[in-house]
Design a protein around this motif. Structure first.
Motif, PDB file in Angstrom:
ATOM      1  N   VAL A  17       4.469 -18.933  36.687  1.00 54.44           N
ATOM      2  CA  VAL A  17       4.731 -19.180  35.255  1.00 54.44           C
ATOM      3  C   VAL A  17       3.810 -18.307  34.402  1.00 54.44           C
ATOM      4  O   VAL A  17       4.240 -17.703  33.410  1.00 54.44           O
ATOM      5  CB  VAL A  17       4.502 -20.686  34.928  1.00 54.44           C
ATOM      6  CG1 VAL A  17       4.678 -20.944  33.432  1.00 54.44           C
ATOM      7  CG2 VAL A  17       5.454 -21.549  35.731  1.00 54.44           C
ATOM      8  N   SER A  18       2.573 -18.197  34.839  1.00 53.11           N
ATOM      9  CA  SER A  18       1.584 -17.453  34.038  1.00 53.11           C
ATOM     10  C   SER A  18       1.881 -15.961  34.009  1.00 53.11           C
ATOM     11  O   SER A  18       1.605 -15.295  33.005  1.00 53.11           O
ATOM     12  CB  SER A  18       0.175 -17.696  34.589  1.00 53.11           C
ATOM     13  OG  SER A  18      -0.114 -19.071  34.530  1.00 53.11           O
ATOM     14  N   ILE A  19       2.439 -15.451  35.094  1.00 51.16           N
ATOM     15  CA  ILE A  19       2.783 -14.015  35.097  1.00 51.16           C
ATOM     16  C   ILE A  19       3.853 -13.733  34.040  1.00 51.16           C
ATOM     17  O   ILE A  19       3.734 -12.800  33.236  1.00 51.16           O
ATOM     18  CB  ILE A  19       3.269 -13.570  36.502  1.00 51.16           C
ATOM     19  CG1 ILE A  19       2.077 -13.543  37.461  1.00 51.16           C
ATOM     20  CG2 ILE A  19       3.942 -12.206  36.447  1.00 51.16           C
ATOM     21  CD1 ILE A  19       2.471 -13.354  38.926  1.00 51.16           C
ATOM     22  N   VAL A  20       4.894 -14.580  34.025  1.00 50.41           N
ATOM     23  CA  VAL A  20       5.962 -14.402  33.021  1.00 50.41           C
ATOM     24  C   VAL A  20       5.378 -14.565  31.626  1.00 50.41           C
ATOM     25  O   VAL A  20       5.662 -13.785  30.705  1.00 50.41           O
ATOM     26  CB  VAL A  20       7.097 -15.424  33.255  1.00 50.41           C
ATOM     27  CG1 VAL A  20       8.209 -15.220  32.245  1.00 50.41           C
ATOM     28  CG2 VAL A  20       7.627 -15.315  34.669  1.00 50.41           C
ATOM     29  N   TYR A  21       4.543 -15.592  31.494  1.00 51.50           N
ATOM     30  CA  TYR A  21       3.912 -15.851  30.193  1.00 51.50           C
ATOM     31  C   TYR A  21       3.104 -14.638  29.738  1.00 51.50           C
ATOM     32  O   TYR A  21       3.184 -14.220  28.576  1.00 51.50           O
ATOM     33  CB  TYR A  21       3.029 -17.091  30.304  1.00 51.50           C
ATOM     34  CG  TYR A  21       2.048 -17.239  29.167  1.00 51.50           C
ATOM     35  CD1 TYR A  21       2.465 -17.668  27.915  1.00 51.50           C
ATOM     36  CD2 TYR A  21       0.699 -16.914  29.348  1.00 51.50           C
ATOM     37  CE1 TYR A  21       1.566 -17.778  26.869  1.00 51.50           C
ATOM     38  CE2 TYR A  21      -0.199 -17.021  28.302  1.00 51.50           C
ATOM     39  CZ  TYR A  21       0.236 -17.450  27.061  1.00 51.50           C
ATOM     40  OH  TYR A  21      -0.651 -17.543  26.017  1.00 51.50           O
TER      41      TYR A  21
END
Lengths: 276, 641
Positions: A17-21
């Motif tokens: 999730v954090s990579i996309v974020y």
């Protein structure tokens, strides 16, 4: 499976999730920092800035646009281009997410999945977007083209409003159907190694029978997203968030909302993958 | 005859709060008409009683024939508007969609007048039939009353500029009858008929008088209009299904009415005023909002301008297909524009009711010539719309929805400040000769000028000034000079920063298209070699100011010091560049021009101040918002990728 368990699936891998974020944040910051610079260069030494913090901003923004609008309008053009760029980036990122959900997550799965399925994801994305545009035109075109006539001849706007709401519901159902079909296509391509054409055909067929069963859960996701939007509106209006620390706190809340929304997207993907 | 009218009306309804005439009652009318809803037309008799209050002997009269402006594309109104009226494309209309007014017979002193013709006093368009010229059989001496009997037919168009019908059920009769022009002394002192053709960017002008209107129509119709109803839907003998309604209106300049079977009537009251709302069934939930806005307006005007002298107020909330009849004012009768389920946080429908109500004062009681001096009503009305709305709902009076807040006066001022070209015709330009953004100038700039005057003068003093203007000019036709006079008197009586230059201010604001924009270029503070008596270092403190516009106004300056104190100065605003300097033991932190925002005409408030210690929290707030919304946009846009 309960809703909480479904949601949990999206947040099992916070790194994903954090990579996309992070990708979205970096792109958005290129606009946000320019907004900061333009405001600073235009009215950075004005006492009017106080008004921006406490919500009394209409006159400040109006005068800013009147005098320095030419500096801000290119940013809107940049947002348009950024959306187009992100659509391409999204094909890569979402390919990675699907790959991680289907084949298991590890530190490199998102990048491997993204690079392996990029073109296929891109093709599915554009075909489904095309179908979505046709669907939207079919639903809204006749309705919107009639509004002028109705305004001249109908004694009440009530049927137009309720008709419009009915059209929103119809359009939403169709859009969900297209979304489910798009998701199934991607699963078929990655999990079953189907070719895009075959995956599209099978994905659409599967979605005809399965979309109805997925609707309650997808509706709950929609309610959650709407709740997040509303929450932001309320938070944004809180006066105590007008101090410098408050503005920082607001930023943190905004980013938390964005992060949760991405997690919910991953949860939806995980749920649909299991339904196929 | 006029006295007779009053005596009769008192039996059932009293149109005004006074038993005595409030106006000179120069133009009086009695109508007895039949309404044919299939044809959207009325036919019948009109009796005009017109008093010659001039020193001249009158041998001819002129009447407005407004509906003929909608007779076809050749009229001056439609050709001047390029067949596009308020976004309504009128090209290709069916013949039955046009309207007209036709006088079949005119009788004076029992003699039929045959010398009747259409005239075009404003242009040479002989196709225009909006002014009727009647050569009288016998002259009317000063002080005498002319009595004319007319037989006429008025057929409504499919709605154009508020007049007309919508589909088969909604009929709005406004500017529907042959109406007397105004015989008056012009600005040069010459007497004559002021009876303009109906042209683009033009409204109405008429003398005060009494109206007695009896309308026969089908029983199914709900009917409402100006004045009070002396008789409502009384069955007509020998005509099954036909009823008569009689309206009486006193001391008004016009009469409008509406008939539709699909309106619901809601009655309410405020002190002496019967409020009647005519609304579609689907708008039932909006009743309290619309009537509430009217009540608050009545109270505000009672407190700040003068007493509403009529006993009735009828509000038409038009149905959707009749919306083109909305947004307008007629004596004791106004039309709004509302939508089913409109969010409470968007108060444009209330604002509109307030605006149209305010016209009861500015155009009806103070019956300025709307054709020649539209600013005297539209500008004043916009100003009072803002005042009433902000009195009702505070600083976010117009919009307060999801954290987005806009006040009425801010919105009005921004409409003027956002004009792409502010060098349009001046405010006082004759309406139909105006070039440029009409609404932003006549409505919004005028309101902003009034807001500026109020802020310099003070709210209480401003109210006193307006009350004086109202009392001195009620039931007359005030002109620019009448207003200028009271402004000058008020600024002399209550001296303030603007008092010394009020004459020039009024010229520049009303008769010119000058722009106000004062700006602070910089602020600085640096230690000097000198010290004060206590040995404290003295600082050179300076600031440079700029007059960027050509409108010169004295402005107040506020200097902010690092020790938390402030000091005020006045700059006469004349020089293009002006320097402020002070050698002081304290350091200058910021300088602000017009800190109390009195000079509301200034087109850019952001450049009115300069601080050496800016607080960028507000900018960060917008930067973070931008980031948040861009993130949301890309997320939503990529839902199929």
């Amino acid at each position: 499976m309960g809703l909480m368990q479904i949601i949990k699936r999206g947040f099992e891998n916070p790194r994903l999730v954090s990579i996309v974020y992070a990708i979205q944040l970096i792109l958005a910051m290129t606009i946000g920092l320019q907004v900061y610079q333009v405001f600073g260069a235009s009215i950075g030494n004005s006492l009017s800035l106080e008004g921006l913090k406490v919500g009394d901003a209409h006159m400040v923004i109006n005068d800013l646009l009147n005098t320095h609008g030419a500096s801000l309008s290119p940013l809107l053009g940049q947002v348009r281009w950024m959306v187009i760029v992100y659509l391409i980036v999204a094909a890569f990122v979402h390919g990675g997410i699907w790959h991680s959900l289907i084949n298991g997550y590890d530190k490199v799965s998102i990048w491997i999945g993204g690079s392996t399925y990029f073109f296929r994801m891109l093709m599915i994305g554009f075909i489904m977007s095309f179908i979505f545009i046709i669907w939207s035109t079919l639903v809204w075109g006749p309705y919107l083209s009639k509004i002028r006539y109705w305004m001249e001849h109908l004694p009440s706007e009530e049927p137009i409003l309720w008709g419009g709401i009915a059209m929103v519901v119809l359009w939403s159902f169709g859009s969900i159907f297209i979304f489910v079909a798009s998701s199934f296509c991607k699963v078929l391509v990655i999990r079953d190694q189907e070719k895009v054409g075959s995956a599209l055909w099978k994905g659409i067929k599967k979605s005809i029978t399965k979309t109805w069963k997925c609707l309650p859960v997808l509706f709950l996701f929609f309610v959650l997203l709407a709740f997040l939007y509303l929450m932001h509106s309320f938070v944004d209006d809180w006066t105590f968030l007008s101090t410098t620390i408050g503005v920082f706190l607001l930023f943190v809340i905004q980013q938390l909302i964005v992060w949760i929304k991405i997690g919910l997207r991953v949860s939806t993907y995980a749920y649909l993958k299991d339904r196929l | 005859m006029i006295i007779g009218l009053c005596a009769q009306s008192k039996e059932h309804c009293a149109p005004t709060i006074s038993e005595e005439p409030l106006s000179e009652r120069l133009a009086n009318y009695i109508f007895d008409i039949d309404f044919d809803h299939e044809l959207h037309a009325v036919s019948g008799n009109e009796k005009i009683f017109w008093k010659n209050n001039s020193p001249d002997t009158i041998s001819f009269v002129r009447l407005y024939m407004y509906l003929n402006a909608f007779k076809g594309p050749e009229s001056s109104y439609l050709s001047g508007a390029n067949m596009n009226v308020m976004g309504q494309d009128l090209r290709g209309r069916a013949p039955e969609d046009w309207g007209y007014i036709q006088v079949d017979k005119v009788i004076q002193d029992d003699q039929t007048i045959t010398d009747i013709s259409y005239v075009q006093p404003d242009d040479d368009n002989d196709q225009d039939e909006s002014v009727l010229h009647i050569n009288l059989v016998s002259d009317i001496l000063p002080g005498e009353t002319l009595i004319l009997d007319l037989e006429f037919v008025s057929k409504l168009p499919r709605t154009i500029a508020r007049s007309g019908y919508a589909d088969h059920d909604f009929n709005h009769f406004v500017h529907w009858y042959p109406k007397m022009g105004v015989y008056e002394e012009d600005k040069e002192g010459d007497w004559g008929w002021n009876c303009h053709q109906f042209l683009r960017q033009m409204e109405f002008y008429g003398d005060h008088g009494n109206y007695d209107v009896t309308i026969e129509l089908d029983d199914k119709f709900v009917i409402g209009g100006s004045g009070c109803r002396q008789m409502y839907k009384e069955p007509v003998t020998d005509k099954p299904g036909r009823v008569e309604t009689r309206f009486i209106a006193h001391d008004v300049i016009d009469f409008g009415w509406v008939a539709s079977p699909n309106l619901v009537e809601y009655d309410d009251e405020w002190h002496h005023v019967e409020i009647r709302l005519l609304s579609p069934k689907s708008h039932a939930s909006l009743r309290d909002r619309l009537i509430g806005a009217a009540k608050h307006s009545l109270q505000y005007f009672e407190d700040h301008v003068g007493t509403y002298p009529y006993n009735t107020l009828t509000i038409l909330d038009p149905p959707l297909h009749g919306l083109r009849s909305g947004f307008m004012e007629y004596p004791t009768y106004i039309t709004g524009g509302a939508f089913y389920s409109f969010p409470k946080g968007v108060r444009s429908m209330e604002s509109l009711i307030v605006h149209e109500f305010a016209h009861q004062y500015f155009m009806q009681i103070l019956a300025n010539n709307e054709k020649e001096d539209p600013w005297l009503d539209e500008g004043f009305v916009t100003f009072y719309e803002d005042c009433v709305m902000e009195d009702m709902h505070g600083s976010s009076s117009l919009i307060d929805l999801f954290g987005y807040k806009v006040g009425n006066s801010t919105f009005t001022r921004n409409e003027y400040a956002s004009m792409s070209n502010k060098r349009t015709s001046p405010i006082t330009t004759v309406g139909y000769k105006f070039i440029g953004d009409y609404k932003a100038t006549i409505y919004s700039k005028t309101a902003t000028v009034l807001q500026t005057l109020k802020r310099y003068l003070g709210a209480v003093q401003f109210d006193e000034m307006i009350k004086g203007y109202f009392e001195a000019n009620m039931f007359t036709h005030p002109r620019k000079d009448d207003f200028i006079k009271v402004v000058k008197e008020a600024f002399a009586q209550y001296p303030n920063t603007l008092s010394s230059s009020i004459d020039q201010f009024l010229i520049d604001a009303l008769d010119e298209s000058k722009i106000v924009d004062y700006s602070v270029i910089n602020v600085g503070s640096a230690p000097s070699d000198e010290t004060d008596d206590s040995g404290n270092t003295l600082y050179h403190n300076w600031s440079n100011l700029e007059r960027k516009g050509d409108f010169i106004v004295p402005v107040e300056l506020r200097l902010y010091w690092t020790d938390g104190t402030t000091s005020d100065q006045v700059w006469d605003g004349k020089d293009p560049i002006y320097g402020v300097y002070e050698l002081s033991a304290r350091q200058l932190r910021a300088l602000e021009i017009d800190p109390e925002r009195k000079l509301f005409l200034d087109i850019d408030f952001n450049n009115n101040s300069y601080t050496l210690a800016p607080d960028n929290g507000g900018i960060w707030k917008y930067a973070t918002r931008s980031i948040y919304w861009v993130q949301n946009i890309v997320q939503s846009a990529s839902f199929l990728m």
